[in-house]
Design a protein around this motif. Structure first.
Motif, PDB file in Angstrom:
ATOM      1  N   GLY A  53      -7.048   0.191   2.745  1.00 16.61           N
ATOM      2  CA  GLY A  53      -7.242  -0.543   1.512  1.00 16.61           C
ATOM      3  C   GLY A  53      -8.690  -0.757   1.133  1.00 16.61           C
ATOM      4  N   SER A  54      -8.931  -1.273  -0.086  1.00 17.24           N
ATOM      5  CA  SER A  54     -10.281  -1.542  -0.549  1.00 17.24           C
ATOM      6  C   SER A  54     -10.215  -2.338  -1.855  1.00 17.24           C
ATOM      7  CB  SER A  54     -11.012  -0.222  -0.785  1.00 17.24           C
ATOM      8  OG  SER A  54     -10.360   0.507  -1.821  1.00 17.24           O
ATOM      9  N   PRO A  55     -11.341  -3.042  -2.262  1.00 14.45           N
ATOM     10  CA  PRO A  55     -12.488  -3.384  -1.422  1.00 14.45           C
ATOM     11  C   PRO A  55     -12.146  -4.496  -0.452  1.00 14.45           C
ATOM     12  CG  PRO A  55     -12.745  -4.355  -3.574  1.00 14.45           C
ATOM     13  CD  PRO A  55     -11.489  -3.517  -3.634  1.00 14.45           C
ATOM     14  N   PRO A  74     -10.631  -7.775   5.425  1.00 13.77           N
ATOM     15  CA  PRO A  74     -11.828  -6.983   5.089  1.00 13.77           C
ATOM     16  C   PRO A  74     -11.526  -5.489   5.068  1.00 13.77           C
ATOM     17  CG  PRO A  74     -12.366  -8.669   6.694  1.00 13.77           C
ATOM     18  CD  PRO A  74     -10.868  -8.655   6.578  1.00 13.77           C
ATOM     19  N   ALA A  75     -12.188  -4.768   4.182  1.00 16.51           N
ATOM     20  CA  ALA A  75     -11.973  -3.328   4.044  1.00 16.51           C
ATOM     21  C   ALA A  75     -12.985  -2.516   4.837  1.00 16.51           C
ATOM     22  CB  ALA A  75     -12.018  -2.924   2.572  1.00 16.51           C
ATOM     23  N   ALA A  76     -13.876  -3.187   5.583  1.00 17.57           N
ATOM     24  CA  ALA A  76     -14.884  -2.476   6.370  1.00 17.57           C
ATOM     25  C   ALA A  76     -14.992  -3.113   7.753  1.00 17.57           C
ATOM     26  CB  ALA A  76     -16.238  -2.509   5.679  1.00 17.57           C
ATOM     27  N   PHE A  77     -15.320  -2.291   8.745  1.00 19.12           N
ATOM     28  CA  PHE A  77     -15.578  -2.801  10.085  1.00 19.12           C
ATOM     29  C   PHE A  77     -16.907  -3.546  10.107  1.00 19.12           C
ATOM     30  CE2 PHE A  77     -12.904   0.995  11.030  1.00 19.12           C
ATOM     31  CZ  PHE A  77     -11.870   0.353  11.707  1.00 19.12           C
ATOM     32  N   GLY A 102     -14.013   5.277  26.628  1.00 18.04           N
ATOM     33  CA  GLY A 102     -14.420   3.884  26.726  1.00 18.04           C
ATOM     34  C   GLY A 102     -15.566   3.545  25.793  1.00 18.04           C
ATOM     35  N   TYR A 103     -15.996   2.275  25.842  1.00 18.92           N
ATOM     36  CA  TYR A 103     -17.098   1.762  25.030  1.00 18.92           C
ATOM     37  C   TYR A 103     -16.855   2.044  23.545  1.00 18.92           C
ATOM     38  CZ  TYR A 103     -19.152   1.589  29.666  1.00 18.92           C
ATOM     39  OH  TYR A 103     -19.358   1.329  30.996  1.00 18.92           O
ATOM     40  N   GLY A 104     -15.609   1.795  23.109  1.00 21.47           N
ATOM     41  CA  GLY A 104     -15.236   2.097  21.732  1.00 21.47           C
ATOM     42  C   GLY A 104     -14.615   0.920  20.998  1.00 21.47           C
ATOM     43  N   SER A 105     -15.053  -0.304  21.314  1.00 24.22           N
ATOM     44  CA  SER A 105     -14.496  -1.483  20.643  1.00 24.22           C
ATOM     45  C   SER A 105     -15.147  -1.689  19.284  1.00 24.22           C
ATOM     46  CB  SER A 105     -14.713  -2.740  21.501  1.00 24.22           C
ATOM     47  OG  SER A 105     -14.022  -2.636  22.727  1.00 24.22           O
ATOM     48  N   VAL A 106     -14.339  -2.076  18.313  1.00 26.36           N
ATOM     49  CA  VAL A 106     -14.821  -2.304  16.958  1.00 26.36           C
ATOM     50  C   VAL A 106     -14.102  -3.527  16.397  1.00 26.36           C
ATOM     51  CG1 VAL A 106     -13.125  -0.754  15.910  1.00 26.36           C
ATOM     52  CG2 VAL A 106     -15.294  -1.152  14.751  1.00 26.36           C
ATOM     53  N   PHE A 107     -14.751  -4.232  15.479  1.00 25.93           N
ATOM     54  CA  PHE A 107     -14.241  -5.519  15.012  1.00 25.93           C
ATOM     55  C   PHE A 107     -14.099  -5.547  13.498  1.00 25.93           C
ATOM     56  CE2 PHE A 107     -16.275  -6.098  19.026  1.00 25.93           C
ATOM     57  CZ  PHE A 107     -15.504  -7.027  19.703  1.00 25.93           C
ATOM     58  N   VAL A 108     -13.177  -6.410  13.046  1.00 26.79           N
ATOM     59  CA  VAL A 108     -12.934  -6.683  11.638  1.00 26.79           C
ATOM     60  C   VAL A 108     -12.959  -8.193  11.468  1.00 26.79           C
ATOM     61  CG1 VAL A 108     -11.364  -6.402   9.703  1.00 26.79           C
ATOM     62  CG2 VAL A 108     -11.368  -4.706  11.530  1.00 26.79           C
ATOM     63  N   GLY A 109     -13.647  -8.678  10.472  1.00 26.89           N
ATOM     64  CA  GLY A 109     -13.572 -10.116  10.292  1.00 26.89           C
ATOM     65  C   GLY A 109     -14.837 -10.710   9.696  1.00 26.89           C
ATOM     66  N   PRO A 110     -14.834 -12.044   9.630  1.00 31.78           N
ATOM     67  CA  PRO A 110     -13.771 -12.933  10.108  1.00 31.78           C
ATOM     68  C   PRO A 110     -12.519 -12.841   9.234  1.00 31.78           C
ATOM     69  CG  PRO A 110     -15.421 -14.189   8.949  1.00 31.78           C
ATOM     70  CD  PRO A 110     -15.960 -12.804   9.052  1.00 31.78           C
ATOM     71  N   LEU A 111     -11.363 -13.059   9.849  1.00 29.14           N
ATOM     72  CA  LEU A 111     -10.109 -13.073   9.117  1.00 29.14           C
ATOM     73  C   LEU A 111      -9.911 -14.453   8.496  1.00 29.14           C
ATOM     74  CD1 LEU A 111      -7.727 -11.272  11.652  1.00 29.14           C
ATOM     75  CD2 LEU A 111      -8.912 -10.282   9.679  1.00 29.14           C
ATOM     76  N   SER A 112      -9.395 -14.495   7.297  1.00 27.90           N
ATOM     77  CA  SER A 112      -9.116 -15.758   6.617  1.00 27.90           C
ATOM     78  C   SER A 112      -7.633 -16.063   6.700  1.00 27.90           C
ATOM     79  CB  SER A 112      -9.536 -15.669   5.146  1.00 27.90           C
ATOM     80  OG  SER A 112     -10.923 -15.420   5.033  1.00 27.90           O
TER      81      SER A 112
END
Length: 204
Positions: A53-55, A74-77, A102-112
């Protein structure tokens, strides 16, 4: 086919759904402001995942579980923190592994939280042809510092404040400790994930 599961651990209930392209998405429970996706693919062709999705993405009717309809994410990491073997493309909407395992963690947020719930989903853009490991998905009570993420081979290594489910054989992790096993017949992402699949998580 669809996979929906619910797993309990002290103070948290997780539920997730995998769905094939064009089908429905997911569900889950604790309260946390940052969503977490960990890619653990085998060496070779890089694995990719994108946010849907976006934005500001919105869970649409007919494409998500009823509990998530109308929710935004959010539409972006997040640019940081992130695993050291990842790169971002398409305005940070696409996360791509550059090498190794490994070493491939990614985040989205903060979530509302909207009406007591939050939701996000990712789409699998590419998979290793001969992968031996797979993804986990979950939430953190807060974004961890970059140094902590850089040292974490897997997202489960983030420890306190993290809640995940996945990997192979799939398990539920709370605060870095295994708290439950997920039956392979319920969900086994290593065997079931395909390009174009979406995996979502609902936080209530």
């Amino acid at each position: 086919q669809r996979r929906r599961l619910s797993c309990s651990s002290p103070g948290v209930r997780l539920a997730s759904m995998q769905h094939k392209k064009g089908e429905q998405a997911a569900g889950q429970k604790p309260a946390a402001p940052a969503a977490l996706f960990s890619s653990s693919a085998a060496a070779g062709t890089a694995a990719e995942a994108s946010l849907q999705g976006s934005p500001t993405s919105r869970a649409a009717e007919g494409q998500t579980p009823s509990e998530a309809r109308g929710l935004h994410w959010p539409a972006a990491f997040c640019e940081t923190p992130r695993g050291e073997r990842l790169e971002f493309l398409e305005d940070n909407a696409l996360a791509r592994r550059t090498s190794g395992v490994g070493y491939g963690s990614v985040f989205v947020g903060p979530l509302s939280l909207e009406k007591g719930a939050a939701y996000f989903e990712i789409e699998i853009e590419e998979l290793e042809p001969k992968r031996s490991q797979t993804m986990a998905i979950g939430v953190c009570s807060a974004l961890p510092p970059q140094g902590r993420v850089s040292r974490a081979e897997r997202a489960r290594d983030l420890g306190q404040g993290s809640f995940l489910l996945g990997y192979d054989l799939p398990k539920v992790f709370a605060h870095g400790a295994e708290v439950a096993k997920i039956g392979a017949r319920e969900w086994r992402p290593l065997k079931e994930l395909s390009q174009g699949d979406r995996v979502g998580l609902l936080v209530e």
